[in-house]
Design an enzyme around this catalytic site. Structure first.
Site, PDB file in Angstrom:
ATOM      1  CB  SER A 245      -0.903   0.015   1.237  1.00  0.00           C
ATOM      2  OG  SER A 245      -1.566   1.260   1.378  1.00  0.00           O
TER       3      SER A 245
ATOM      4  CE1 TYR B 280      -4.061  -2.445   4.611  1.00  0.00           C
ATOM      5  CE2 TYR B 280      -3.344  -0.164   4.415  1.00  0.00           C
ATOM      6  CZ  TYR B 280      -3.743  -1.349   3.835  1.00  0.00           C
ATOM      7  OH  TYR B 280      -3.813  -1.449   2.459  1.00  0.00           O
TER       8      TYR B 280
END
Length: 244
Positions: free
Chosen positions: A137, A150
């Protein structure tokens, strides 16, 4: 892309969103795609649409991972491509992240990559061929707030790519990461993350919302025969948001 007709690809977290788009792209390139997801019904829907094979899989469960990998080899004879896409994407401020939530995110986003990759590389190593892509990401590049657990897992997935490239290369296996920006997937649009578009899109070089099909071609290239000289790398796919 050439020479993919006989390849078998395993895509985790493929019942919707980016994972489903990747499964569709690889099937269009001629691969036999195993659509794996904890949402078995969703995996079945995607697999029927692309002519693939559906597997219900909780990547954080060691016994399930071992069973499903064994079933794939028994049924299809090989695993040539692995896309580690399964992930939890909670939006929680640091002060509110409990250790239970921290461990839950780690178990899926990081332990899951370890479990599936460890099992699959043993198979790829014997065959002398493999392509692995971790879906990371751009939050790791941007240092996005309110999702530290995350972001930590996505940074770790990039670190794993860099570390494993040297170990797996002599076995004929490449491993890379693709780091998308915010994408208008079902999961994002159904939660608090959808509010991020108003902030992110103006900073992108390309001024529109990204969709899952914007990410899938990058993955398809990295798992193709044409990408055999690329390993240990991270390709950011975020419309020029981070520009790194």
């Amino acid at each position: 892309m050439a020479k993919t007709e006989q390849r078998v690809a395993l895509v985790t977290g493929a019942a919707q969103g980016i994972g489903a788009a990747i499964a569709e792209e690889l099937a269009a390139e001629g691969m036999k795609v195993v659509v794996a997801d904890i949402n078995g019904a969703g995996a079945q829907t995607v697999s029927q649409r692309i002519g693939g094979v559906a597997k219900t899989l909780d990547v954080s469960n060691p016994e399930q991972v071992a069973t499903v990998i064994g079933e794939i080899v028994d049924e299809l004879g090989r695993i040539d491509v692995l896309v580690n896409n399964a992930a939890l994407v909670p939006l929680t401020p640091w002060a509110d992240i409990s250790f239970e939530e921290w461990r839950r995110v780690m178990s899926v986003n990081l332990d899951g990559i370890y479990l599936v990759t460890h099992a699959v590389t043993a198979i790829m190593g014997k065959a002398g061929y493999g392509r692995i892509v971790n879906i990371a990401s751009n939050t790791f590049v941007a240092g996005t707030p309110d999702c530290a657990h995350y972001v930590a897992t996505k940074g770790a997935s990039i670190g794993l790519v860099r570390a494993l490239a040297g170990e797996l290369g002599p076995l004929g296996i490449t491993i890379n990461a693709v780091a998308p920006g915010i994408i208008a997937s079902e999961g994002v649009l159904s939660g608090a993350h959808q509010n991020g578009f108003d902030y992110v899109v103006p900073m992108q070089a390309i001024k529109r919302r990204g969709v899952p099909s914007d990410v899938a071609p990058a993955v398809a290239f990295l798992v193709s025969e044409k990408a055999e000289w690329i390993t240990g790398q991270t390709l950011v796919v975020d419309a020029g948001h981070t520009r790194n």
